[in-house]
Scaffold this motif. Sequence first.
Motif, PDB file in Angstrom:
ATOM      1  N   SER A  16       2.688  21.779 -10.215  1.00 49.35           N
ATOM      2  CA  SER A  16       1.314  21.865 -10.710  1.00 49.35           C
ATOM      3  C   SER A  16       0.818  20.438 -10.886  1.00 49.35           C
ATOM      4  CB  SER A  16       1.239  22.641 -12.024  1.00 49.35           C
ATOM      5  OG  SER A  16       2.005  22.006 -13.020  1.00 49.35           O
ATOM      6  N   ASP A  24      -9.220  19.276 -13.785  1.00 52.31           N
ATOM      7  CA  ASP A  24      -9.013  20.334 -12.800  1.00 52.31           C
ATOM      8  C   ASP A  24      -7.532  20.382 -12.416  1.00 52.31           C
ATOM      9  OD1 ASP A  24      -9.771  22.405 -11.133  1.00 52.31           O
ATOM     10  OD2 ASP A  24     -10.569  21.112  -9.562  1.00 52.31           O
ATOM     11  N   LEU A  26      -4.338  22.163  -9.781  1.00 52.84           N
ATOM     12  CA  LEU A  26      -3.992  22.879  -8.560  1.00 52.84           C
ATOM     13  C   LEU A  26      -2.487  23.043  -8.510  1.00 52.84           C
ATOM     14  CD1 LEU A  26      -2.730  20.784  -6.234  1.00 52.84           C
ATOM     15  CD2 LEU A  26      -5.100  20.102  -6.100  1.00 52.84           C
TER      16      LEU A  26
END
Length: 139
Positions: A16, A24, A26
């Motif tokens: 991660s 943010d 991803l």
Amino acid sequence: MSVNIDIQYEGDLRCSAKHGPSGDTLTTDAPVDNGGKGAAFSPTDLVATAVGSCMVTIMGLTAQTNQLDIIGTKVHVVKEMAADPVRRIGEIIVTITLPPGKKFSKTDRQKLEAAAKACPVKQSLHPDTKITMDFVYPD
């Protein structure tokens, strides 16, 4: 300018990542052909994605400067892996399709294409990584 990105290995070839400025996040996952589940973008998928999004972003800057409307431009990216001499990205194929209903002069096209080719991500890749680009303009 520096940007902080924090990455944590989650196990099972999954990570991660958190983008410092925005918060943010991803997830990455190793591809199936490299022992992963292929359940998310792989790190090399992110490189290919970065190339395509960088190209159209730089085109957007050029469009703003030249009062061109490229909203709706689509980018299709194909990433091909190579195994020799080591596993790496062998080729990134980018097709940029400008939106229908818009007219671009020869000069406008040259400016937009030059902008895409000057993308900093593309310029950062190893010269052995082949980049193939195709531009599709509306008739």
